[in-house]
Design an enzyme around this catalytic site. Structure first.
Site, PDB file in Angstrom:
ATOM      1  N   ASP A  72      -0.369 -17.913 -20.096  1.00  0.00           N
ATOM      2  CA  ASP A  72      -0.608 -18.071 -18.661  1.00  0.00           C
ATOM      3  C   ASP A  72      -1.698 -17.083 -18.267  1.00  0.00           C
ATOM      4  O   ASP A  72      -1.447 -15.881 -18.176  1.00  0.00           O
ATOM      5  CB  ASP A  72       0.672 -17.782 -17.857  1.00  0.00           C
ATOM      6  CG  ASP A  72       1.645 -18.944 -17.882  1.00  0.00           C
ATOM      7  OD1 ASP A  72       1.203 -20.086 -17.682  1.00  0.00           O
ATOM      8  OD2 ASP A  72       2.843 -18.708 -18.101  1.00  0.00           O
ATOM      9  N   ARG A  80      -2.218 -12.510 -18.111  1.00  0.00           N
ATOM     10  CA  ARG A  80      -1.415 -11.751 -19.076  1.00  0.00           C
ATOM     11  C   ARG A  80      -2.210 -10.668 -19.790  1.00  0.00           C
ATOM     12  O   ARG A  80      -1.669  -9.621 -20.134  1.00  0.00           O
ATOM     13  CB  ARG A  80      -0.814 -12.697 -20.113  1.00  0.00           C
ATOM     14  CG  ARG A  80       0.061 -13.806 -19.541  1.00  0.00           C
ATOM     15  CD  ARG A  80       1.207 -13.281 -18.709  1.00  0.00           C
ATOM     16  NE  ARG A  80       2.083 -14.359 -18.280  1.00  0.00           N
ATOM     17  CZ  ARG A  80       2.813 -14.348 -17.192  1.00  0.00           C
ATOM     18  NH1 ARG A  80       2.780 -13.296 -16.389  1.00  0.00           N
ATOM     19  NH2 ARG A  80       3.593 -15.368 -16.884  1.00  0.00           N
ATOM     20  N   ARG A 146      -1.861 -18.491  -5.872  1.00  0.00           N
ATOM     21  CA  ARG A 146      -2.148 -19.156  -7.145  1.00  0.00           C
ATOM     22  C   ARG A 146      -2.757 -20.533  -6.895  1.00  0.00           C
ATOM     23  O   ARG A 146      -3.368 -21.106  -7.795  1.00  0.00           O
ATOM     24  CB  ARG A 146      -0.872 -19.300  -7.982  1.00  0.00           C
ATOM     25  CG  ARG A 146      -0.276 -17.986  -8.454  1.00  0.00           C
ATOM     26  CD  ARG A 146       1.114 -18.194  -9.043  1.00  0.00           C
ATOM     27  NE  ARG A 146       1.081 -18.970 -10.274  1.00  0.00           N
ATOM     28  CZ  ARG A 146       2.168 -19.510 -10.853  1.00  0.00           C
ATOM     29  NH1 ARG A 146       3.357 -19.369 -10.266  1.00  0.00           N
ATOM     30  NH2 ARG A 146       2.064 -20.184 -11.971  1.00  0.00           N
ATOM     31  N   LYS A 176      -0.815 -28.000 -13.306  1.00  0.00           N
ATOM     32  CA  LYS A 176       0.589 -27.764 -12.965  1.00  0.00           C
ATOM     33  C   LYS A 176       0.722 -27.521 -11.463  1.00  0.00           C
ATOM     34  O   LYS A 176      -0.255 -27.162 -10.799  1.00  0.00           O
ATOM     35  CB  LYS A 176       1.146 -26.585 -13.772  1.00  0.00           C
ATOM     36  CG  LYS A 176       0.399 -25.254 -13.591  1.00  0.00           C
ATOM     37  CD  LYS A 176       0.919 -24.201 -14.558  1.00  0.00           C
ATOM     38  CE  LYS A 176       0.265 -22.861 -14.288  1.00  0.00           C
ATOM     39  NZ  LYS A 176       0.655 -21.830 -15.257  1.00  0.00           N
ATOM     40  N   HIS A 177       1.918 -27.787 -10.863  1.00  0.00           N
ATOM     41  CA  HIS A 177       3.191 -28.213 -11.454  1.00  0.00           C
ATOM     42  C   HIS A 177       3.525 -29.576 -10.852  1.00  0.00           C
ATOM     43  O   HIS A 177       3.900 -29.639  -9.683  1.00  0.00           O
ATOM     44  CB  HIS A 177       4.292 -27.218 -11.140  1.00  0.00           C
ATOM     45  CG  HIS A 177       3.979 -25.800 -11.517  1.00  0.00           C
ATOM     46  ND1 HIS A 177       3.189 -24.964 -10.741  1.00  0.00           N
ATOM     47  CD2 HIS A 177       4.340 -25.063 -12.605  1.00  0.00           C
ATOM     48  CE1 HIS A 177       3.094 -23.781 -11.326  1.00  0.00           C
ATOM     49  NE2 HIS A 177       3.778 -23.813 -12.467  1.00  0.00           N
ATOM     50  N   HIS A 189      11.956 -19.727 -11.237  1.00  0.00           N
ATOM     51  CA  HIS A 189      12.355 -18.774 -12.270  1.00  0.00           C
ATOM     52  C   HIS A 189      13.742 -18.204 -11.960  1.00  0.00           C
ATOM     53  O   HIS A 189      14.471 -17.792 -12.865  1.00  0.00           O
ATOM     54  CB  HIS A 189      11.352 -17.619 -12.359  1.00  0.00           C
ATOM     55  CG  HIS A 189       9.988 -18.026 -12.805  1.00  0.00           C
ATOM     56  ND1 HIS A 189       9.031 -18.497 -11.941  1.00  0.00           N
ATOM     57  CD2 HIS A 189       9.430 -18.035 -14.045  1.00  0.00           C
ATOM     58  CE1 HIS A 189       7.929 -18.769 -12.621  1.00  0.00           C
ATOM     59  NE2 HIS A 189       8.144 -18.500 -13.891  1.00  0.00           N
ATOM     60  N   ASP A 260       7.908 -26.893 -18.336  1.00  0.00           N
ATOM     61  CA  ASP A 260       7.970 -25.479 -18.001  1.00  0.00           C
ATOM     62  C   ASP A 260       9.113 -24.867 -18.819  1.00  0.00           C
ATOM     63  O   ASP A 260       9.845 -25.568 -19.522  1.00  0.00           O
ATOM     64  CB  ASP A 260       8.189 -25.296 -16.498  1.00  0.00           C
ATOM     65  CG  ASP A 260       7.516 -24.042 -15.953  1.00  0.00           C
ATOM     66  OD1 ASP A 260       7.294 -23.104 -16.745  1.00  0.00           O
ATOM     67  OD2 ASP A 260       7.215 -23.989 -14.752  1.00  0.00           O
TER      68      ASP A 260
END
Length: 357
Positions: A72, A80, A146, A176-177, A189, A260
């Site tokens: 990601d 990351r 995002r 996505k998503h 999450h 996911d």
């Protein structure tokens, strides 16, 4: 039968993760399981450019065709790898740039896509889970900046430009998503998320950017762990209605469908990990992520029975990176220098204007 390094083995259907910055013996064994198709990397797997390249090389040498390596690396708060990589703007900042000057916004989005992809490919990462083409309705804690914008036309244009930059660099794109995560406040999450809108509203708004990218040869889609009860009781990533009837048949998408993470809270209500993975595969996913839970990953690999069909395999093979620049060439390349400088200048100007979220 003893597993041999570098052995010929088709890609499976599961993407797993690693514990740290080096590949442990038990992880090598896991990656040689026929069900495994690849590895997703996180910040914990990154120490330095040299370490990362050694890690990706070791993973790629395990099997033929090579295992997929993903990350990601969207920009903004979801990036990351940081030190040694160009800092990338949040997509919402590209949206603001677009609204100020459409031409500059599209050019910047393409350059960000190229820069992100070129740097990742140079260290052996095949693809990033990008772009996010959810709409920013202003309330989503997990999406927010995002997303490029609230306007599906703007999101489609910027998404197309970013994908073109990635493609120019040799990287596949993952939108996505699907069919849209931006309307709800919940973070999947941590909790179950429900979008109570009618299908027509979702189709006329949230799905439009996906259609724009599909028209331009989108490589992969990641469905949302979100329920849309007016359409189907199952979350999109477990739903044949969303994945087969809407995405495949109505949207004419023929690329890879990548679930996911099956360890996210929104997925855990559907039984144990093997049950969840099997349900996602049966719904139409070509590749399923099982992250941050090595026990669950091993349960999946020992209990799930699934044979990747030739069409799914071809879709996954197309996700392998085709980078043009080696790491040793990167910083001396005039195009990299120009685009890295342009993106850095944009971020500095955003900081100075106090527009960072």
């Amino acid at each position: 039968m003893e597993k041999l390094l570098g052995q010929a083995m088709p890609l499976g259907c599961i993407m797993v993760d690693l514990e740290s910055t080096t590949l442990q013996p038990h992880e090598k064994e896991r990656l040689l399981d026929p069900l495994v198709a690849g590895v997703i990397l996180f910040s914990r797997n990154y120490e330095s450019i040299e370490q990362l390249q050694a890690l990706t090389t070791e993973i790629h040498q395990l099997r033929h065709p090579k295992l997929l390596i993903a990350v990601d690396h969207e920009g903004g708060r979801v990036q990351r790898f940081k030190e040694g990589f160009s800092m990338l703007p949040a997509m919402g900042q590209l949206g603001k740039c677009f609204r100020a000057n459409e031409k500059e916004g599209l050019e910047l989005a393409q350059q960000v896509g190229w820069l992100m992809a070129t740097e990742l490919l140079a260290v052996g990462v095949d693809f990033s889970f990008a772009p996010v083409v959810d709409l920013d309705y202003g309330d989503s804690r997990v999406i927010g900046d995002r997303a490029f914008d609230s306007d599906p036309v703007i999101v489609g244009k910027l998404g197309k430009a970013l994908v073109q930059g990635m493609r120019d660099a040799g990287m596949a794109s993952v939108a996505k998503h699907f069919p849209g995560h931006g309307y709800i406040q919940a973070d999947t999450h941590l909790e179950v998320a429900v979008d109570h809108r009618e299908f027509q509203e979702i189709a006329h708004k949230d799905i439009q950017p996906f259609l724009k990218l599909i028209e331009n040869g989108l490589d992969a889609v990641m469905p949302a762990h979100v329920r849309y009860p007016k359409v189907d009781d199952l979350p999109a990533g477990f739903s044949k209605v969303w994945l087969q009837e809407v995405l495949r048949q109505q949207c004419y998408f023929d690329g890879a469908i990548i679930s996911d993470d099956m360890s996210m809270h929104a997925a855990t209500e559907f039984g144990d990990a093997p049950t969840r993975v099997t349900a996602a595969l049966k719904a139409g996913c070509d590749l399923v992520l099982v992250c941050n839970d090595p026990v669950a990953a091993d349960e999946v690999l020992s209990q799930v029975t699934w044979e990747t069909g030739p069409l799914s395999h071809a879709r996954l093979i197309r996700l392998h990176g085709k980078g043009h620049l080696k790491l040793s060439q990167l910083h001396n390349n005039p195009l990299w220098q120009s685009r890295a400088s342009h993106v850095s200048h944009f971020l500095n100007s955003v900081n100075q204007q106090g527009l960072l979220v």
